[in-house]
Write an enzyme that holds these catalytic residues in place. Structure first.
Site, short mmCIF file in Angstrom:
data_model
loop_
_atom_site.label_atom_id
_atom_site.label_comp_id
_atom_site.label_asym_id
_atom_site.label_seq_id
_atom_site.Cartn_x
_atom_site.Cartn_y
_atom_site.Cartn_z
N GLY A 82 10.68 -4.69 2.36
CA GLY A 82 11.83 -3.86 2.68
C GLY A 82 13.08 -4.22 1.91
O GLY A 82 13.54 -5.36 1.96
N ASP A 83 13.60 -3.26 1.16
CA ASP A 83 14.86 -3.40 0.41
C ASP A 83 14.81 -4.46 -0.68
O ASP A 83 15.82 -5.07 -1.00
CB ASP A 83 16.03 -3.71 1.37
CG ASP A 83 16.41 -2.51 2.22
OD1 ASP A 83 15.81 -1.44 2.03
OD2 ASP A 83 17.30 -2.65 3.08
N LYS A 107 -0.05 -4.55 8.66
CA LYS A 107 1.28 -4.20 8.18
C LYS A 107 1.97 -3.40 9.29
O LYS A 107 1.43 -2.41 9.76
CB LYS A 107 1.23 -3.38 6.89
CG LYS A 107 2.60 -3.13 6.26
CD LYS A 107 2.46 -2.49 4.87
CE LYS A 107 3.82 -2.43 4.18
NZ LYS A 107 4.73 -1.46 4.78
N GLY A 109 7.28 -2.26 -2.82
CA GLY A 109 6.70 -0.93 -2.78
C GLY A 109 7.27 0.01 -3.80
O GLY A 109 6.86 0.01 -4.96
N PRO A 147 0.85 -1.20 0.00
CA PRO A 147 0.00 0.00 0.00
C PRO A 147 0.88 1.24 0.00
O PRO A 147 1.71 1.41 0.89
CB PRO A 147 -0.79 -0.13 1.31
CG PRO A 147 0.04 -1.01 2.18
CD PRO A 147 0.81 -1.92 1.28
N CYS A 174 2.73 3.36 9.26
CA CYS A 174 2.93 4.70 8.69
C CYS A 174 3.49 5.64 9.75
O CYS A 174 2.93 5.77 10.84
CB CYS A 174 1.62 5.25 8.14
SG CYS A 174 1.81 6.89 7.39
N GLN A 193 -6.40 -1.19 2.86
CA GLN A 193 -5.76 -0.85 4.12
C GLN A 193 -6.45 0.35 4.76
O GLN A 193 -6.67 1.37 4.12
CB GLN A 193 -4.28 -0.51 3.90
CG GLN A 193 -3.55 -0.23 5.21
CD GLN A 193 -2.09 0.12 5.03
OE1 GLN A 193 -1.78 1.26 4.69
NE2 GLN A 193 -1.20 -0.84 5.23
#
Length: 340
Positions: free
Chosen positions: A214-215, A152, A237, A29, A113, A83
């Site tokens: 992530g990454d 998340k 993302g 998201p 967030c 979400q």
């Protein structure tokens, strides 16, 4: 002949409770990006599960037209996870029920967030500082809906990971069906390296579906994450914004194949597809506005991209945008032929 690379286990799909996802890729998201036209691109690019951008529970409570528009969907993108964010358990539950009645497949709650306007109201990553309230929200939302519930999270508010371990166990006990983990602390934002060992530990701690995030910058990063952490799926993302075909590339690598290179002409087909989708759902005026800030992401790293991005910010119509895009495409193709 397709070259073989190191493969992983035979599982090439995953489940979130009763929903079978066709492959192990997930679109994260992303506020301002993962609205319907982009989610369609991601699905065409091979994504197994798409998530909406964050939807305000308070916005739905107050009948915000703009918020309700974020729930637009089409059958092609199914299954869809929406979400939501907020800090009031009863309002979150009410919003989740409303979304379920719209025919959405999965509800996700944002615990990650770190944007100021979200955390100052006690939502998003701020909830990782208040696990009692986080638990209350999960219990209320779980009682309110019958469809799968996911969350998340980050590692926590500060670097360490203990909050994520506690929240993961709370989530499992509350009946959450899957958890996506972005292993950076809220105070890090997107700085520093994602600590994949957090994903690995949580996967070993709980029995529900775990999605790593992530990454992941290349398809091979997805393979490395799954091999290292044992996660059930990978969530992509920011890279997906400029390359919606990253999902197809990941799928190829997970099958033990080399990923296909996307030709320049194909990338411009993606751009035009995106424009057409935006026009269909948003009309001329809003699409023209969106293109000024979004199209540049699709050509990140291309020659002359800065000049292109500058010219696209001055458009007044979709037809003008397409003219500039076509001119840029021809410029790139001519450059490539000259080099060859």
């Amino acid at each position: 002949m397709t070259k073989k690379i190191s493969s992983i286990n035979k599982m090439q799909s995953f489940k979130i409770r009763n929903i079978q996802i066709q492959n192990r890729t997930v679109l994260a998201p992303l506020a301002g990006f993962t609205f319907l036209p982009f989610r369609i691109l991601a699905k065409k690019g091979g994504c197994g599960l798409v998530y909406s951008e964050m939807v305000s529970a308070n916005g739905l409570k107050h009948n915000s037209k703009k918020t309700e528009e974020m729930l637009q969907t089409v059958s092609f993108e199914k299954p869809l996870a929406v979400q939501i964010f907020g800090s009031n358990p009863s309002i979150m539950a009410e919003a989740a029920s409303f979304i379920e009645n719209k025919g959405i497949d999965i509800i996700d709650i944002n615990f990650g967030c770190s944007v100021k306007k979200v955390v100052k109201n006690g939502a998003g990553a701020a909830l990782m500082k208040d696990l009692h309230k986080a638990e209350s929200i999960l219990k209320e939302v779980r009682k309110a809906i019958n469809i799968p519930l996911t969350i998340k999270i980050r590692t926590g508010w500060n670097i360490g990971g203990n909050e994520s371990f506690e929240l993961a166990k709370i989530a499992e006990d509350c009946g959450v069906d899957a958890i996506a983990i972005h292993p950076r602390a809220a105070v890090q934002g997107f700085r520093g390296n994602a600590d994949w060992s957090i994903i690995k530990k949580i996967k070993e701690m709980i029995s529900i579906t775990v999605i790593g995030n992530g990454d992941i910058l290349t398809a091979y990063d997805a393979l490395k994450m799954i091999n290292f952490t044992g996660c059930d799926a990978v969530m992509v993302g920011r890279v997906a914004i400029s390359d919606p075909y990253i999902f197809a590339k990941i799928n190829s690598v997970l099958e033990g194949k080399e990923p296909d290179n996307i030709e320049i002409i194909s990338q411009f087909e993606v751009i035009n597809d995106y424009i057409d989708n935006c026009y269909e759902f948003f009309g001329e005026k809003r699409t023209t506005f969106l293109l000024k800030g979004k199209v540049g992401f699709f050509v990140r790293g291309f020659p002359f991209s800065s000049q292109f991005r500058e010219s696209i910010t001055k458009i007044n119509s979709i037809s003008q945008a397409k003219e500039i895009i076509k001119k840029y495409e021809l410029q790139l193709l001519e450059t490539i032929q000259t080099v060859d």
